[in-house]
Design an enzyme around this catalytic site. Structure first.
Site, short mmCIF file in Angstrom:
data_model
loop_
_atom_site.label_atom_id
_atom_site.label_comp_id
_atom_site.label_asym_id
_atom_site.label_seq_id
_atom_site.Cartn_x
_atom_site.Cartn_y
_atom_site.Cartn_z
N GLU A 117 6.37 -16.68 -12.43
CA GLU A 117 7.23 -15.57 -11.97
C GLU A 117 6.45 -14.73 -10.98
O GLU A 117 5.28 -14.44 -11.21
CB GLU A 117 7.58 -14.63 -13.15
CG GLU A 117 8.37 -15.25 -14.25
CD GLU A 117 8.30 -14.41 -15.53
OE1 GLU A 117 8.08 -13.19 -15.46
OE2 GLU A 117 8.46 -15.00 -16.60
N LYS A 119 4.81 -11.65 -9.44
CA LYS A 119 4.36 -10.41 -10.10
C LYS A 119 4.80 -9.24 -9.22
O LYS A 119 4.19 -8.93 -8.20
CB LYS A 119 2.85 -10.42 -10.28
CG LYS A 119 2.35 -9.22 -11.07
CD LYS A 119 0.86 -9.37 -11.38
CE LYS A 119 0.33 -8.21 -12.18
NZ LYS A 119 0.40 -6.93 -11.48
N ASP A 121 5.46 -5.67 -7.74
CA ASP A 121 4.57 -4.53 -7.68
C ASP A 121 5.40 -3.26 -7.80
O ASP A 121 5.82 -2.68 -6.81
CB ASP A 121 3.79 -4.57 -6.36
CG ASP A 121 2.46 -3.88 -6.50
OD1 ASP A 121 2.14 -3.46 -7.62
OD2 ASP A 121 1.75 -3.78 -5.50
N TYR A 229 11.60 -9.28 -17.12
CA TYR A 229 10.70 -10.43 -17.22
C TYR A 229 10.31 -10.80 -18.64
O TYR A 229 9.61 -11.78 -18.84
CB TYR A 229 9.45 -10.25 -16.34
CG TYR A 229 8.64 -9.00 -16.58
CD1 TYR A 229 8.03 -8.75 -17.80
CD2 TYR A 229 8.48 -8.07 -15.56
CE1 TYR A 229 7.29 -7.61 -18.01
CE2 TYR A 229 7.73 -6.92 -15.76
CZ TYR A 229 7.14 -6.70 -16.99
OH TYR A 229 6.39 -5.58 -17.21
N LYS A 318 -3.75 -13.20 -8.92
CA LYS A 318 -3.55 -12.15 -7.91
C LYS A 318 -3.72 -12.68 -6.48
O LYS A 318 -4.58 -13.51 -6.21
CB LYS A 318 -4.56 -11.01 -8.14
CG LYS A 318 -4.47 -10.34 -9.50
CD LYS A 318 -3.31 -9.40 -9.63
CE LYS A 318 -3.53 -8.04 -9.02
NZ LYS A 318 -4.30 -7.11 -9.84
N CYS A 412 -9.42 13.51 29.85
CA CYS A 412 -9.24 12.07 29.63
C CYS A 412 -10.62 11.40 29.54
O CYS A 412 -11.46 11.59 30.43
CB CYS A 412 -8.44 11.48 30.79
SG CYS A 412 -8.42 9.67 30.77
N CYS A 415 -10.87 9.13 33.00
CA CYS A 415 -10.91 9.65 34.38
C CYS A 415 -11.26 11.13 34.44
O CYS A 415 -11.40 11.68 35.53
CB CYS A 415 -9.57 9.38 35.08
SG CYS A 415 -8.24 10.40 34.42
N CYS A 430 -2.95 11.79 29.34
CA CYS A 430 -3.83 12.04 30.48
C CYS A 430 -2.94 12.33 31.67
O CYS A 430 -1.95 11.63 31.89
CB CYS A 430 -4.68 10.79 30.72
SG CYS A 430 -5.28 10.64 32.41
N CYS A 436 -6.20 7.48 37.18
CA CYS A 436 -6.86 7.07 35.94
C CYS A 436 -6.92 5.54 35.88
O CYS A 436 -5.88 4.87 35.85
CB CYS A 436 -6.08 7.61 34.75
SG CYS A 436 -6.81 7.11 33.18
S1 IVH Z 1 4.45 -9.84 -18.19
C1 IVH Z 1 2.60 -8.98 -22.15
N1 IVH Z 1 5.68 -10.51 -15.98
O1 IVH Z 1 2.29 -6.52 -14.14
C2 IVH Z 1 2.79 -9.27 -20.71
N2 IVH Z 1 4.39 -8.52 -15.99
O2 IVH Z 1 -0.43 -6.03 -16.19
C3 IVH Z 1 3.43 -8.16 -20.02
N3 IVH Z 1 4.48 -7.27 -13.88
O3 IVH Z 1 2.50 -3.52 -15.01
C4 IVH Z 1 3.61 -8.35 -18.59
N4 IVH Z 1 5.82 -8.66 -12.81
O4 IVH Z 1 4.85 -4.52 -15.38
C5 IVH Z 1 4.88 -9.62 -16.56
N5 IVH Z 1 6.88 -11.18 -14.09
C6 IVH Z 1 6.07 -10.30 -14.70
C7 IVH Z 1 5.61 -9.15 -14.04
C8 IVH Z 1 4.76 -8.29 -14.71
C9 IVH Z 1 5.13 -7.52 -12.74
C10 IVH Z 1 3.61 -6.12 -14.11
C11 IVH Z 1 3.81 -5.43 -15.43
C12 IVH Z 1 2.51 -4.75 -15.65
C13 IVH Z 1 1.54 -5.66 -14.96
C14 IVH Z 1 0.81 -6.52 -15.94
#
Ligand code: IVH
Length: 674
Positions: A117, A119, A121, A229, A318, A412, A415, A430, A436
């Site tokens: 999945e 991740k 942000d 998630y 990451k 400037c 020049c 300028c 210039c």
């Molecule tokens: S699972 C027990 N799945 O990432 C596991 N976390 O440190 C709980 N996050 O701030 C997290 N997308 O909110 C999981 N597809 C995803 C995620 C996700 C983003 C964030 C989560 C937390 C950090 C995990």
């Protein structure tokens, strides 16, 4: 205690204090003091020391908790099950080790099935449903106790207030991420800057800041989204056997889940998924900072269990950080072709967003004042996607005792002419104009560039030399150059000199669009140039038009209309055009002759084309009357797709939009691809 022991204790204390302080800034103030990557490094350092000296672990160590204390203003909610965090992987080897660890624990050599999945942000939330009704929403807080943000969560349209269907558990806690799409973040920040407010550093802070509002009307105005998630506490009915099926159930009950999620096999499958999504990262409409891999089977998840703050059965792989910390070494003021002085930050080189960055634009003095940045400061650099790197924040805790103010020069730097800032303008200029040499060099560079007169081989270094040796004092002089003149230049063999003269000669035959663009009228880019050439069909009729006619054109506002009008009202500009024409420049109106086929058609471009940049392809298309759009819709006539095309290609296939490769697109325009 001997000396090295006391040094170690002092280091531990310092790491703990720093991390606690950063936790507070991040979670409580929504104003991170350092980039995540720097936080991760400090955290790993502390973890490593504690691993070697477990006796030194104290219960107040940041490694022993999940987040920071919740903010006092909101009601507190105790999570029925703690909201945990994920351990991190940074390369394929970490992922292989992860799978091997799991196999060891499960005493199996079989490859494991994972759910991949993106991740997201944003901000982790817990949504508590009783008999299908949303009772409350809470932030993660310290993992045990979060803040009650029900009033704000209820404003987010992707969060159902009542679940769909019947087979959901009577008590269901849904966990997921609330995030702000990239486009909403951009417009929120643009508005904030216009109003003189502090912009958010990134979409995640914007989401966090928007959720932690006491007034839910503010949250409602912020275009937040939610993606589920996982689940937390449940009661009342049996759950599926796998995480993937659980996510499908959540989606059936009306919760948004991520379309990109997929089942992958073993560490190899994880690495492949990571590679392919990282190529499409910039095309996604939301920010992600990695991929989460979770063991799919719930029984295996239970067997694997948890270790301190994270589940053993999941890992976050990451992406390279998009924000990093570095030092501002100095600031230079660059002079552009209109005389605008742009402060450019010279930085201690830093690897961020996949490249080494040593310069960043600071735009203008307003930006410098807004950031409150001084030379010598530690700054956070952000480089997301292909966007030019930006300084987003000063790390004020790390400021030196004597910060050096950045002062706009009065003269400037090139020049020596006076610098002026007009009332109501952020840009300082300028006043030297053609005196210039920087303005002259920049205007010649613009004139010769691909989208303008397209003089092949006339690069920036050559232009600098031509101006410095006084061989060229205005753009018209380019057409008076002789092979012998070029012999005076460094690294210019007679063959190159001949080629350059030939290139200048052949550039004389151009299109009206390119010629208008090459004039460098303030704010007139290639799109406006194309529009003007289509409407006016000749330079004479464009130069004789009035402001009202210009303003009446779609896509031309009053400022742009005024710029165009003023340009053609200045005698020296008309003289310059006449001079260029007398030197043999001709501009046939390509749009008139061959536009019929592409007129009214809309093109979208995606991916990397084999032999030209997307900008070059766009220029060809515009030359033939086509419109270019940034996104695929049912109104798109063609998608031109190159290598690593991503979501736009998918969308085009789904909508049945015709797809062309570079060769086919050129054939459509009757351009030879040789
Ligand atoms: S699972 C027990 N799945 O990432 C596991 N976390 O440190 C709980 N996050 O701030 C997290 N997308 O909110 C999981 N597809 C995803 C995620 C996700 C983003 C964030 C989560 C937390 C950090 C995990």
């Amino acid at each position: 205690m001997n000396e090295s022991q006391s040094e170690l204790t002092a280091l531990l204390l310092s790491l703990k204090n720093q991390l606690n302080q950063h936790n507070y800034s991040y979670y409580v103030l929504d104003d991170p003091s350092i980039p995540d990557a720097e936080y991760d490094r400090l955290f790993c350092q502390l973890q490593e020391i504690e691993k070697t000296y477990p006796d030194l672990i104290t219960s107040d160590s940041p490694t022993q908790r999940v987040g920071a204390a919740p903010l006092g203003k909101f009601k507190q909610i105790k999570h029925k099950l703690p909201m945990l965090s994920l351990s991190n992987a940074f390369n394929d080897e970490d992922i292989t080790n992860f799978e091997v660890r799991l196999q060891d624990r499960l005493q199996s050599i079989d490859h494991l099935e994972f759910v991949a999945e993106p991740k997201l942000d944003g901000v982790a939330v817990s949504l508590f449903y009783k008999n299908g009704q949303l009772l409350y929403g809470a932030t993660r807080g310290d993992g045990e106790v979060g803040e009650d943000i029900t009033h704000n969560v209820r404003t987010i349209k992707s969060i159902p207030l009542i679940l769909i269907g019947k087979d959901y558990p009577s008590i269901l806690e849904v966990r997921g991420e609330i995030f702000m799409p990239k486009s909403s973040f951009e417009s929120l920040n643009t508005k904030a800057i216009e109003l003189g407010d502090k912009p958010f550093v990134n979409p995640r802070n914007a989401a966090a800041g928007s959720l932690r509002q006491l007034d839910s009307k503010v949250t409602a105005s912020r275009s937040l989204r939610m993606c589920a998630y996982s689940i937390g506490f449940t009661e009342g009915s049996a759950l599926p056997d796998t995480h993937y099926e659980m996510l499908c159930k959540l989606s059936e009950w009306g919760l948004a889940t991520n379309k990109e999620m997929a089942i992958v096999n073993g560490a190899n499958g994880c690495s492949q998924y990571y590679q392919s999504l990282s190529m499409r990262r910039d095309d996604l409409s939301y920010e992600i900072d990695g991929i989460v891999f979770k063991v799919n089977n719930f029984k295996l998840q239970n067997e694997l269990g948890f270790v301190s703050r994270s589940p053993r059965w999941a890992i976050a792989y990451k992406f390279p950080a998009q924000e990093e910390i570095t030092t501002l070494l100095s600031v230079d003021f660059q002079v552009g072709r209109t005389g605008a002085l742009t402060p450019v930050a010279r930085l201690e080189p830093v690897f961020v967003g996949g490249v080494t960055v040593s310069n960043a634009t600071l735009h203008n003095m307003d930006e410098i004042n807004r950031l409150g940045v001084c030379v010598g400061d530690q700054v956070i650099i952000r480089r997301a996607g292909d966007v030019i790197p930006k300084i987003v924040k000063v790390v004020s805790e790390k400021r030196t005792l004597n910060p050096e103010q950045i002062i706009l020069p009065k003269e400037c730097p090139i020049c020596g002419s006076p610098v002026e800032t007009l009332e109501g303008e952020a840009v300082a200029r300028c006043t030297g104009n053609l005196v210039c040499s920087a303005q002259l060099k920049e205007s010649i560079k613009h004139f010769a560039s691909r989208k303008a007169m397209d003089i092949d081989g006339l690069g920036h270094k050559l232009i600098d030399q031509l101006v410095e040796k006084e061989l060229v004092q205005n753009v018209a002089d380019l057409f008076r150059l002789k092979v012998n003149d070029l012999a005076l230049l460094e690294r210019m063999a007679s063959k190159s000199a001949n080629n350059l003269i030939k290139a200048i000669e052949s550039a004389k035959e151009t299109s009206l669009t390119k010629f208008i663009f090459s004039l460098g009228i303030r704010e007139v880019g290639e799109t406006t140039a194309a529009l003007l050439s289509k409407k006016f069909e000749s330079i004479e009729s464009l130069s004789n038009t009035d402001v009202q006619t210009l303003e009446s054109l779609q896509d031309i506002g009053p400022i742009m209309a005024n710029n165009i009008f003023c340009f053609f009202s200045a005698t020296e500009n008309i003289e310059k055009i006449k001079e260029l024409v007398s030197l043999g420049i001709t501009f046939q109106n390509v749009e008139q002759g061959t536009s019929a086929e592409l007129d009214g058609l809309t093109f979208v471009l995606t991916g990397t084309l084999p032999s030209m940049s997307r900008d070059e392809m766009k220029a060809h298309l515009r030359d033939q009357g086509a419109k270019i759009s940034g996104s695929v819709s049912k109104n798109t006539s063609y998608l031109i797709a190159g290598e690593s095309a991503g979501s736009k290609l998918k969308k085009a296939v789904n909508l049945g939009v015709k797809i062309l490769n570079e060769e086919e697109a050129l054939a459509l325009m009757h351009i030879s691809s040789e």
